[in-house]
Design a protein around this motif. Structure first.
Motif, PDB file in Angstrom:
ATOM      1  N   GLY A 286       0.808  -1.213   0.000  1.00  0.00           N
ATOM      2  CA  GLY A 286       0.000   0.000   0.000  1.00  0.00           C
ATOM      3  C   GLY A 286       0.840   1.261   0.000  1.00  0.00           C
ATOM      4  O   GLY A 286       0.390   2.316  -0.460  1.00  0.00           O
ATOM      5  N   ASN A 287       2.069   1.171   0.521  1.00  0.00           N
ATOM      6  CA  ASN A 287       2.957   2.331   0.597  1.00  0.00           C
ATOM      7  C   ASN A 287       4.063   2.304  -0.446  1.00  0.00           C
ATOM      8  O   ASN A 287       4.983   3.123  -0.402  1.00  0.00           O
ATOM      9  CB  ASN A 287       3.598   2.412   1.990  1.00  0.00           C
ATOM     10  N   LEU A 288       3.998   1.356  -1.361  1.00  0.00           N
ATOM     11  CA  LEU A 288       5.047   1.205  -2.363  1.00  0.00           C
ATOM     12  C   LEU A 288       5.035   2.389  -3.323  1.00  0.00           C
ATOM     13  O   LEU A 288       3.989   2.749  -3.873  1.00  0.00           O
ATOM     14  CB  LEU A 288       4.826  -0.104  -3.128  1.00  0.00           C
ATOM     15  N   GLY A 289       6.209   3.016  -3.512  1.00  0.00           N
ATOM     16  CA  GLY A 289       6.298   4.193  -4.354  1.00  0.00           C
ATOM     17  C   GLY A 289       7.344   4.078  -5.448  1.00  0.00           C
ATOM     18  O   GLY A 289       8.035   3.051  -5.581  1.00  0.00           O
ATOM     19  N   PHE A 290       7.487   5.138  -6.209  1.00  0.00           N
ATOM     20  CA  PHE A 290       8.414   5.208  -7.336  1.00  0.00           C
ATOM     21  C   PHE A 290       9.833   4.841  -6.912  1.00  0.00           C
ATOM     22  O   PHE A 290      10.393   5.425  -5.995  1.00  0.00           O
ATOM     23  CB  PHE A 290       8.376   6.626  -7.921  1.00  0.00           C
ATOM     24  N   ARG A 291      10.391   3.842  -7.574  1.00  0.00           N
ATOM     25  CA  ARG A 291      11.768   3.369  -7.369  1.00  0.00           C
ATOM     26  C   ARG A 291      12.050   2.883  -5.946  1.00  0.00           C
ATOM     27  O   ARG A 291      13.208   2.786  -5.541  1.00  0.00           O
ATOM     28  CB  ARG A 291      12.785   4.443  -7.756  1.00  0.00           C
ATOM     29  N   ASP A 292      11.017   2.537  -5.188  1.00  0.00           N
ATOM     30  CA  ASP A 292      11.259   1.861  -3.906  1.00  0.00           C
ATOM     31  C   ASP A 292      11.827   0.474  -4.182  1.00  0.00           C
ATOM     32  O   ASP A 292      11.598  -0.100  -5.258  1.00  0.00           O
ATOM     33  CB  ASP A 292       9.957   1.702  -3.121  1.00  0.00           C
ATOM     34  N   ASN A 293      12.554  -0.058  -3.218  1.00  0.00           N
ATOM     35  CA  ASN A 293      12.977  -1.455  -3.294  1.00  0.00           C
ATOM     36  C   ASN A 293      12.080  -2.286  -2.390  1.00  0.00           C
ATOM     37  O   ASN A 293      11.758  -1.877  -1.261  1.00  0.00           O
ATOM     38  CB  ASN A 293      14.446  -1.619  -2.897  1.00  0.00           C
ATOM     39  N   TRP A 294      11.735  -3.488  -2.871  1.00  0.00           N
ATOM     40  CA  TRP A 294      10.727  -4.290  -2.165  1.00  0.00           C
ATOM     41  C   TRP A 294      10.924  -5.755  -2.494  1.00  0.00           C
ATOM     42  O   TRP A 294      11.111  -6.132  -3.658  1.00  0.00           O
ATOM     43  CB  TRP A 294       9.342  -3.825  -2.609  1.00  0.00           C
ATOM     44  N   ILE A 295      10.918  -6.595  -1.465  1.00  0.00           N
ATOM     45  CA  ILE A 295      10.927  -8.044  -1.645  1.00  0.00           C
ATOM     46  C   ILE A 295       9.863  -8.645  -0.724  1.00  0.00           C
ATOM     47  O   ILE A 295       9.625  -8.152   0.383  1.00  0.00           O
ATOM     48  CB  ILE A 295      12.309  -8.679  -1.360  1.00  0.00           C
ATOM     49  N   PHE A 296       9.236  -9.719  -1.203  1.00  0.00           N
ATOM     50  CA  PHE A 296       8.075 -10.243  -0.489  1.00  0.00           C
ATOM     51  C   PHE A 296       7.873 -11.712  -0.815  1.00  0.00           C
ATOM     52  O   PHE A 296       8.060 -12.144  -1.965  1.00  0.00           O
ATOM     53  CB  PHE A 296       6.830  -9.435  -0.895  1.00  0.00           C
ATOM     54  N   LEU A 297       7.518 -12.489   0.195  1.00  0.00           N
ATOM     55  CA  LEU A 297       7.097 -13.874   0.003  1.00  0.00           C
ATOM     56  C   LEU A 297       5.777 -14.052   0.738  1.00  0.00           C
ATOM     57  O   LEU A 297       5.680 -13.799   1.935  1.00  0.00           O
ATOM     58  CB  LEU A 297       8.141 -14.860   0.527  1.00  0.00           C
ATOM     59  N   GLY A 298       4.744 -14.454  -0.007  1.00  0.00           N
ATOM     60  CA  GLY A 298       3.427 -14.656   0.580  1.00  0.00           C
ATOM     61  C   GLY A 298       2.764 -15.901   0.029  1.00  0.00           C
ATOM     62  O   GLY A 298       3.424 -16.778  -0.549  1.00  0.00           O
ATOM     63  N   GLY A 299       1.467 -15.982   0.204  1.00  0.00           N
ATOM     64  CA  GLY A 299       0.749 -17.170  -0.254  1.00  0.00           C
ATOM     65  C   GLY A 299      -0.697 -16.865  -0.581  1.00  0.00           C
ATOM     66  O   GLY A 299      -1.323 -16.006   0.054  1.00  0.00           O
ATOM     67  N   LYS A 300      -1.226 -17.558  -1.577  1.00  0.00           N
ATOM     68  CA  LYS A 300      -2.648 -17.398  -1.915  1.00  0.00           C
ATOM     69  C   LYS A 300      -3.471 -18.176  -0.900  1.00  0.00           C
ATOM     70  O   LYS A 300      -3.239 -19.366  -0.663  1.00  0.00           O
ATOM     71  CB  LYS A 300      -2.910 -17.925  -3.328  1.00  0.00           C
TER      72      LYS A 300
END
Length: 226
Positions: A173-187
């Motif tokens: 929700g807070n992800l912006g221009f050229r932010d770095n982000w890594i994530f592991l989730g599940g359906k």
């Protein structure tokens, strides 16, 4: 005659001295060799050939049974692509030539660990609709790995953010221009995932000109049992 006899005695003494020195050195050599052999025999076998333990995906420690080992790294600026590893298998990387600008995503069977699909979506100059379609088609029980490269957010609309949040993300929700982000989730996950890192693009803290530092994360994700 006396002189000859005296010289003979001196020669005998010198010979005896040399023989004594030779025997002393021989005994010393045997003693040192014996001690070295004894020391080698006293060492445990595992100390003689100690090697550092190697864990899947290069993790700092092994995962417990019923868990998959994973490692994630975001892209570095707009130069080096992200990397994803699961159970010692490289899923996405620049070397495999299957990463691109925007959001890089891998889908994994939560029960077997089998790689189902990889894709990347350009969130700067691309269209978000194919990404939304991709997210809606993910089946329950699927593990999702995501890593940003360059810009993951410009085209990311509310619908796409909501679909990612439903996979367990707290930061999207807070992800912006050229932010770095890594994530592991599940359906089908019922809680927020503990496997997520996010760093803002800020001129005050950026490591690279115009981009924040690379994010890296490793861990053990539970295997689906049902």
């Amino acid at each position: 005659m006396f002189r000859a006899g005296g010289m003979l005695k001196v020669a005998v003494l010198i010979l005896a001295f040399l023989l004594a020195v030779f025997l002393a050195f021989q005994l010393l050599e045997i003693n040192v060799e014996f001690k070295l052999v004894s020391l080698a025999r006293s060492l445990p076998a595992n100390e003689e050939h100690t090697k550092p333990a190697v864990h899947k995906c290069g993790l700092s420690k092994a995962c417990p049974p019923g868990h998959f080992a994973f490692k994630l790294a975001s892209g570095a600026a707009s130069v080096v692509g992200p990397r994803m590893c699961l159970e010692d298998k490289l899923l996405m990387s620049g070397v495999k030539n299957n990463v691109g600008r925007g959001i890089n995503i891998a889908l994994i069977n939560g029960k077997t660990g089998e790689l189902l699909k990889t894709a990347f979506y350009d969130m700067w100059a691309g269209d978000v609709e194919p990404f939304i379609k991709f997210l809606k088609e993910i089946e329950d029980g699927t593990i999702i790995m995501i890593a940003s490269f360059d810009d993951p957010a410009t085209k990311l609309n509310d619908e796409a953010r909501k679909l990612i949040a439903d996979l367990g993300s707290s930061a999207v929700g807070n992800l912006g221009f050229r932010d770095n982000w890594i994530f592991l989730g599940g359906k089908g996950i019922k809680t927020k995932s503990p496997f997520e890192q996010h760093i803002k693009n800020s001129a005050d803290t950026n490591k690279y000109e115009g981009w924040p530092e690379v994010l890296e994360m490793e861990g053990c994700v539970p295997q689906r049992q049902d």
